[in-house]
Design a protein around this motif. Structure first.
Motif, PDB file in Angstrom:
ATOM      1  N   ILE A   8       0.844  -1.195   0.000  1.00  0.00           N
ATOM      2  CA  ILE A   8       0.000   0.000   0.000  1.00  0.00           C
ATOM      3  C   ILE A   8       0.879   1.245   0.000  1.00  0.00           C
ATOM      4  CG2 ILE A   8      -1.387   1.366   1.622  1.00  0.00           C
ATOM      5  CD1 ILE A   8      -3.113  -1.028   2.061  1.00  0.00           C
TER       6      ILE A   8
ATOM      7  N   PHE B  42      -2.432   5.997  -1.332  1.00  0.00           N
ATOM      8  CA  PHE B  42      -3.601   5.223  -0.937  1.00  0.00           C
ATOM      9  C   PHE B  42      -4.081   5.644   0.453  1.00  0.00           C
ATOM     10  CE2 PHE B  42      -5.732   1.716   1.095  1.00  0.00           C
ATOM     11  CZ  PHE B  42      -6.537   1.163   0.107  1.00  0.00           C
TER      12      PHE B  42
ATOM     13  N   TYR C 114       0.832   2.035   9.994  1.00  0.00           N
ATOM     14  CA  TYR C 114       1.741   2.070   8.837  1.00  0.00           C
ATOM     15  C   TYR C 114       3.150   2.475   9.249  1.00  0.00           C
ATOM     16  CZ  TYR C 114       3.868   4.199   4.672  1.00  0.00           C
ATOM     17  OH  TYR C 114       4.733   4.575   3.682  1.00  0.00           O
TER      18      TYR C 114
ATOM     19  N   LEU D 209     -10.084  -1.361   3.324  1.00  0.00           N
ATOM     20  CA  LEU D 209      -8.983  -1.180   2.387  1.00  0.00           C
ATOM     21  C   LEU D 209      -9.422  -1.501   0.954  1.00  0.00           C
ATOM     22  CD1 LEU D 209      -6.043  -2.785   4.417  1.00  0.00           C
ATOM     23  CD2 LEU D 209      -6.472  -0.350   4.064  1.00  0.00           C
TER      24      LEU D 209
ATOM     25  N   CYS E  27      -9.866   1.120  -2.289  1.00  0.00           N
ATOM     26  CA  CYS E  27      -9.161   0.898  -3.555  1.00  0.00           C
ATOM     27  C   CYS E  27     -10.130   0.940  -4.731  1.00  0.00           C
ATOM     28  CB  CYS E  27      -8.429  -0.445  -3.503  1.00  0.00           C
ATOM     29  SG  CYS E  27      -7.450  -0.821  -4.969  1.00  0.00           S
TER      30      CYS E  27
ATOM     31  N   ILE F 226      -4.695  -6.550  -2.715  1.00  0.00           N
ATOM     32  CA  ILE F 226      -4.211  -6.028  -1.436  1.00  0.00           C
ATOM     33  C   ILE F 226      -4.933  -6.723  -0.287  1.00  0.00           C
ATOM     34  CG2 ILE F 226      -3.617  -3.782  -2.392  1.00  0.00           C
ATOM     35  CD1 ILE F 226      -6.174  -2.667  -1.141  1.00  0.00           C
TER      36      ILE F 226
ATOM     37  N   SER G  55      -0.725  -5.802   3.368  1.00  0.00           N
ATOM     38  CA  SER G  55      -0.226  -4.772   2.451  1.00  0.00           C
ATOM     39  C   SER G  55       0.311  -3.563   3.193  1.00  0.00           C
ATOM     40  CB  SER G  55      -1.339  -4.343   1.493  1.00  0.00           C
ATOM     41  OG  SER G  55      -1.740  -5.405   0.665  1.00  0.00           O
TER      42      SER G  55
ATOM     43  N   GLY H  45       3.908  -2.111   2.649  1.00  0.00           N
ATOM     44  CA  GLY H  45       4.044  -0.726   2.219  1.00  0.00           C
ATOM     45  C   GLY H  45       5.064   0.040   3.031  1.00  0.00           C
TER      46      GLY H  45
END
Length: 323
Positions: free
Chosen positions: A50, A54, A83, A205, A209, A225, A229, A233
């Motif tokens: 990702i 995104f 993340y 998610l 997308c 994904i 992901s 990412g």
């Protein structure tokens, strides 16, 4: 499946019937059988990494201006915050099947101001004051316990570790009788407290997308994904900024560089400049001006040498027309 079955025997201090006696290697017959299964199975479909683009779209899709008891808003904060720490999905949301890895609770997050003094979770200005965010991973699948990682605040108003501080404030302001043991993914719906699940974040998610154009916008479709992901990412972003494999392993708490298997094909697909590199040399007899080893490969050392036989250890054989 084999490792889980063997572990159940070892936990009871019994010998695994799948391994050779007094050893950690699989029985040769079982290893051959598993290899045969691999040969007949379809190729492994790895989840695409990702991108920050995104995550920005995800923010516009689900975030609200004010903190309230909203499922989508809380999930977006968790995803963006996770993340930066390359979290496994079972670390920031509730897994379908409980495993060894522990899901984060409020006591696992520490926020500090610019003087590096801890900020109480009940502080209404927690998000604004936060300059450092520390996450303590209580237990993980790699058996590392109380593993801490710290990030600084970024200048990006959307993509910042402070999203975890906002997630904490969401719990504090909406969950009655909250405590340090309250799950970070807790959300209040219809008068009851529920944990956000992996299934919900996966749907969020994939829907994001599809809603914003899929492959035309991001380079991948929704079916490519998943919850993994996000972790890929994080590794991808650091890898493309030339961070060493060792640093990426430390941040993502990887025990080896096996994570490269997930991102290398995508790196080559979008940063492939090999055709230009293949036209760099007019001759292979003198490459003294070029770096032979890759900077990103931990298995090679950087060295410069020529292949002309005069100033290197590599000897080019003499050519004689009469030989």
């Amino acid at each position: 499946a084999v490792s889980h079955l063997a572990a159940s025997f070892w936990e009871r201090f019994e010998r695994s019937p799948l391994h050779i006696k007094d050893g950690q290697q699989l029985l040769p017959s079982l290893k051959a059988l598993l290899k045969a299964f691999d040969n007949t199975d379809d190729p492994v479909r790895r989840q695409r990494a990702i991108t920050p683009q995104f995550l920005r779209k995800l923010h516009t899709f689900g975030s609200l201006l004010t903190i309230c008891a909203n499922l989508h808003d809380h999930a977006v904060d968790l995803i963006i915050g996770a993340y930066f720490f390359a979290m496994r999905s079972c670390e920031y949301v509730c897994p379908t099947l409980p495993g060894k890895t522990k899901t984060l609770r409020l006591r696992h997050l520490i926020f500090r101001d610019w003087r590096k003094k801890p900020i109480d979770h009940s502080d209404p200005r927690l998000v604004a004051k936060m300059q450092y965010c520390t996450v303590c991973f209580e237990d993980q699948k790699n058996r590392q316990k109380q593993d801490r990682r710290t990030h600084w605040r970024t200048l990006d108003p959307l993509l910042c570790p402070s999203r975890l501080a906002r997630a904490v404030r969401h719990v504090v302001t909406t969950i009655p009788n909250w405590s340090s043991a309250t799950l970070l993914c807790s959300v209040r719906l219809l008068g009851r407290t529920h944990p956000i699940s992996q299934a919900f974040t996966l749907k969020l998610l994939c829907h994001t997308c599809s809603f914003f154009g899929g492959k035309e916008t991001f380079g991948f479709d929704a079916h490519e994904i998943g919850n993994k992901s996000l972790r890929s990412g994080a590794a991808m972003a650091l890898f493309l900024k030339n961070h060493s494999v060792a640093k990426i392993m430390i941040l993502g708490r990887w025990s080896s560089d096996a994570f490269l298997v997930y991102i290398r094909p995508q790196v080559l697909e979008w940063t492939n400049n090999m055709s230009v590199d293949m036209t760099t040399f007019d001759s292979f007899l003198d490459v003294r001006m070029y770096d032979i080893a890759s900077q990103s490969d931990p298995q090679t050392s950087r060295r410069r040498f020529t292949l002309d036989g005069r100033s290197s250890n590599v000897q080019i054989p003499a050519f004689d027309l009469h030989n």
